[in-house]
Design a protein around this motif. Sequence first.
Motif, PDB file in Angstrom:
ATOM      1  N   SER A   1       0.821  -1.214   0.000  1.00 44.56           N
ATOM      2  CA  SER A   1       0.000   0.000   0.000  1.00 44.56           C
ATOM      3  C   SER A   1       0.862   1.273   0.000  1.00 44.56           C
ATOM      4  O   SER A   1       0.335   2.364  -0.037  1.00 44.56           O
ATOM      5  CB  SER A   1      -0.946  -0.004   1.203  1.00 44.56           C
ATOM      6  N   THR A   2       2.191   1.095   0.059  1.00 47.01           N
ATOM      7  CA  THR A   2       3.053   2.292   0.056  1.00 47.01           C
ATOM      8  C   THR A   2       3.816   2.437  -1.269  1.00 47.01           C
ATOM      9  O   THR A   2       4.679   3.312  -1.395  1.00 47.01           O
ATOM     10  CB  THR A   2       4.095   2.236   1.197  1.00 47.01           C
TER      11      THR A   2
ATOM     12  N   ASP B   1      -2.204  -0.678  -5.940  1.00 43.88           N
ATOM     13  CA  ASP B   1      -1.861   0.217  -4.833  1.00 43.88           C
ATOM     14  C   ASP B   1      -3.118   0.636  -4.071  1.00 43.88           C
ATOM     15  O   ASP B   1      -3.151   0.639  -2.839  1.00 43.88           O
ATOM     16  CB  ASP B   1      -1.091   1.443  -5.355  1.00 43.88           C
ATOM     17  N   LEU B   2      -4.173   0.983  -4.848  1.00 46.29           N
ATOM     18  CA  LEU B   2      -5.427   1.378  -4.189  1.00 46.29           C
ATOM     19  C   LEU B   2      -6.068   0.192  -3.476  1.00 46.29           C
ATOM     20  O   LEU B   2      -6.597   0.313  -2.371  1.00 46.29           O
ATOM     21  CB  LEU B   2      -6.410   1.938  -5.231  1.00 46.29           C
TER      22      LEU B   2
ATOM     23  N   THR C   1      10.564  -3.355   1.690  1.00 48.42           N
ATOM     24  CA  THR C   1      10.629  -2.160   2.542  1.00 48.42           C
ATOM     25  C   THR C   1       9.608  -1.145   2.025  1.00 48.42           C
ATOM     26  O   THR C   1       9.237  -1.170   0.849  1.00 48.42           O
ATOM     27  CB  THR C   1      12.028  -1.540   2.500  1.00 48.42           C
ATOM     28  N   PRO C   2       9.143  -0.230   2.892  1.00 45.99           N
ATOM     29  CA  PRO C   2       8.083   0.712   2.504  1.00 45.99           C
ATOM     30  C   PRO C   2       8.518   1.621   1.368  1.00 45.99           C
ATOM     31  O   PRO C   2       9.687   2.015   1.288  1.00 45.99           O
ATOM     32  CB  PRO C   2       7.838   1.530   3.781  1.00 45.99           C
ATOM     33  N   GLY C   3       7.597   1.976   0.510  1.00 37.24           N
ATOM     34  CA  GLY C   3       7.840   2.928  -0.562  1.00 37.24           C
ATOM     35  C   GLY C   3       7.333   4.294  -0.168  1.00 37.24           C
ATOM     36  O   GLY C   3       6.971   4.536   0.990  1.00 37.24           O
TER      37      GLY C   3
ATOM     38  N   THR D   1       4.947  -0.582  -9.845  1.00 39.75           N
ATOM     39  CA  THR D   1       5.921  -1.421  -9.154  1.00 39.75           C
ATOM     40  C   THR D   1       5.284  -2.749  -8.758  1.00 39.75           C
ATOM     41  O   THR D   1       5.878  -3.814  -8.932  1.00 39.75           O
ATOM     42  CB  THR D   1       6.419  -0.702  -7.879  1.00 39.75           C
ATOM     43  N   ILE D   2       4.049  -2.679  -8.236  1.00 40.48           N
ATOM     44  CA  ILE D   2       3.388  -3.904  -7.801  1.00 40.48           C
ATOM     45  C   ILE D   2       3.098  -4.787  -9.015  1.00 40.48           C
ATOM     46  O   ILE D   2       3.332  -5.997  -8.997  1.00 40.48           O
ATOM     47  CB  ILE D   2       2.074  -3.577  -7.063  1.00 40.48           C
TER      48      ILE D   2
END
Lengths: 294, 288, 356
Positions: free
Chosen positions: B39-40, B255-256, B54-56, B45-46
């Motif tokens: 979710s970050t 992402d959403l 690691t967080p984006g 990318t996903i």
Amino acid sequence: MQRRVIFDNKALPYLLLAPQVAVTLIFFIWPAAQAVWQSVHLQDAFGLRSQFVWFENFEAVLADPNYLDTVRVTAVFSLSVTALSMGVALLLAVLADSRIRGAGAYKTLLIWPYALAPAVAAVLWMFIFNPEIGLLGRALNDLGYAWDYRLNGEQALTMVILAASWKQVSYNFIFFLAGLQAIPRSVLEAASIDGASAVRRFWTITFPLLSPTTFFLLVVDVVYAFFETFGTIHALTHGGPGKSTETLIYRVYQDGVINNDLGGSSAQSVILMVIVIALTAIQFRFVERKVHYS
Amino acid sequence: MRTDESAFGRRLMDAVPHVVLILGVLIFAFPIYITLIGSTWDAGTIARGNLPLTPGGEMLDNYARAWNETRGDRIIHTPVRIMMMNSLIMALVIALGKIAISIISAYAVAFFRFPLRMVFFWMIFITLMLPVEVRIIPTYEVVANMGLIDTYAGLTIPLIASATATLLFRQFFLTIPDELVEAAKIDGAGALRFFVDVVLPLSRTNIAALFVILFIYGWNQYLWPLLVTNSGDMETVVIGITKMIGNGEAATDWDLIMATTVLAMLPPVAVVVLMQRWFVKGLVDSEK
Amino acid sequence: MATVDLNRVRKSYGAVEAIKGIDIAVADGEFLVLLGPSGCGKSTLLRMVAGLESITGGEIAIGGRVVNGLEPKDRDIAMVFQNYALYPHMSVFDNMAYGLKIRGVPKAEIQARVAKAAEILELGRFLDRRPSQLSGGQRQRVAMGRAIVREPAAFLFDEPLSNLDAKLRTQMRVEIKRLQDRLGVTSLYVTHDQVEAMTLADRILVMNHGVAEQVGTPLEVYQRPASLFVAGFIGSPPMNVLDAHVEADGRTLALPCGAALPLPHPQPALNGREVKLGIRPEHVAVSADGALSVTVDLVEALGADTVVYGRLPNGEALLVRMAGLPVCREGETLRLDAPPPALHLFDGATGRRLED
């Protein structure tokens, strides 16, 4: 069954019961009766007339090889989910019950998945096992294993079993832990003075004393696998590919809502009702016996 | 050095439970972690399948868009704030409604003697055996005939009768000592006054425990809201996620979807973690 | 304050008659103890006065007003229960104030009444506590406080001390006695404990199987038990009961063991009849020329006094209670005497006292 001391108002109890009884009559008894009525009637194409057809709908349902396939899928699915989620939960509960450091923390960290919706659990698994975007889904393919649960029926069934079991472990864990904590320490201490090893103590004392919990969870988990996993399957596979992950409840939805076959879907609902009533009856017989002998 | 060896062996044995338990915790935490991370990051990318561990940097943007907007890059969805509100209303009405009608009907069954008492009791009792999924189609028809499709009433009322809660309260009421009722009668309290002044306060723990269980039950409903809500304005968040996923192609607004999933998990998980003590007690008690 | 009058009060559950017609007039300010074994109907009777049980027949009047059809709250009574029956979620203050609040008593007066009751019962420090934070004795005092603040016409006590341990029970008994002397409220007190009955009562109503066996002051009940049941129930250890035959001459009682005792009062109607003879263990005395010969089975030395379990020549048991330390040993034979005033005669068939 009844208190000795009561109030003697005449109308009040009926008023207090009215909302519950109204909801039960309108949304439980009446629809259930409808289902039974529809299951022995055949409607014409326009839904204008219906004809009493005895058990034809049931015969049609049970003669349908697709339905029998669904029964098989449901059986494999339910047994796997029940065995897997209970086995893992029992192992974790036994370990968390032994007096180790941080038992409380482990408990908290293991019970929260109870809060997740079956459908959300399915989505989490999808993020990991999706063959294109999932970390492990891609890893499997990179290792040369052709993993795509959207195309391969067996993989799809494995996937929904894992996702459904994963979510149910915490529920079973809570009950096993409560059951274990209810076993008197003195019994286990006596056995250990008698020289029984830890493994032997588990199988000859803990496990038999835990049997009411185990039996209760067996029924609850089967009911869970039958009904509540609708969300898991709907979110992950929509019953597919083919009909490889179509369980009985999914088929009721498919036939009744998507294909609009009321008679057939009602006959299936009635079959499900009979199964649930049988399960509940078995459970109550057992609970009663337990009460009598304890 | 035999003693050292056996001490080492014992320490190894002591470590095994921890290893297994930590493994268990990880298996439950890992999917959540991946989703949080997902979710970050941005959808691209996903979709490429190379999600880092690691967080984006897209966190605020993802959550803001999911929360407020109806349009992602590839999908159209109901804003999460509306879906969350629907889920919240559904969960609260179901939880509070079930508690309210169960506690008064249990009070009637436990504290009064009247004709047809046992008939009513058994009528409530057999609803235990009819989960909503079993009678789904005819129940849907009843609700449709009443014009309750796409209403909060249709979403909640059919799920509001609860044999479990009624049985739990009745069980508890049977443990209230007779003398307490008699003392209240002599003090001048009638049935309603006794209910408000004594029974309700004494039931606080049971109510709290049931609230947790029923809130989660309500929030997690799936098949029923799937059937009785058609308009996007009435969509609940659990249904909303699977609608956003659709067929789950690689190229969609992951992402959403992941941000929405995290948001959908938050309320029930928070309730369980914050009210853990009552929840465990309530769960185990209500199934006795 | 008021009188409580029971007039042929009956209670049946279906065909079973639990209370078979009780008559009693409790005077204003009197402390009446209902005494009997469990299941004798004493609690039922009290609950009928309270309005917690319906009345099958007869009349109950409180302060001259028939209350048969009235709700408990309208009877102007207050009740103290065996298990205290305090509201667990309310403070001590609220527990005492609850009945007054319901009755709409003004706040200031509630404050004053609770404060006064708390002072009498020494509960002032505990007003903010919950019942669960109090000891058993303190809880029972709160229960009494709840009754006192109501300033009712009558107090009803249902075995209020049974849940306390022996030491506390003695202490609370004394407190209840003082309270009664101070407040002088008409009280009905149910117990199965004869010590409570003897120490607290102005009068005792001894009940058995739903029937009033005897009504009288504690000493009357002890000295002139009206029936074998009362004789056996009051006194510790219980009264010895032996078979006896009144000789035709009307002057002697012949016992199956061979002994002969003088009849206390001549009663021509009894001449030649079989009767039951009651002798209290404490009224038997060692005497070199005593009529009764007893072999000692067992000696219990209690310090202040000694209980001897003896056996008459025909095998009948005889209990003897003597003041002081033991004067005999097991296996020894004692000669005992019972003076005529200590002999009680009862009808073998009806169990009633044969009046002298």
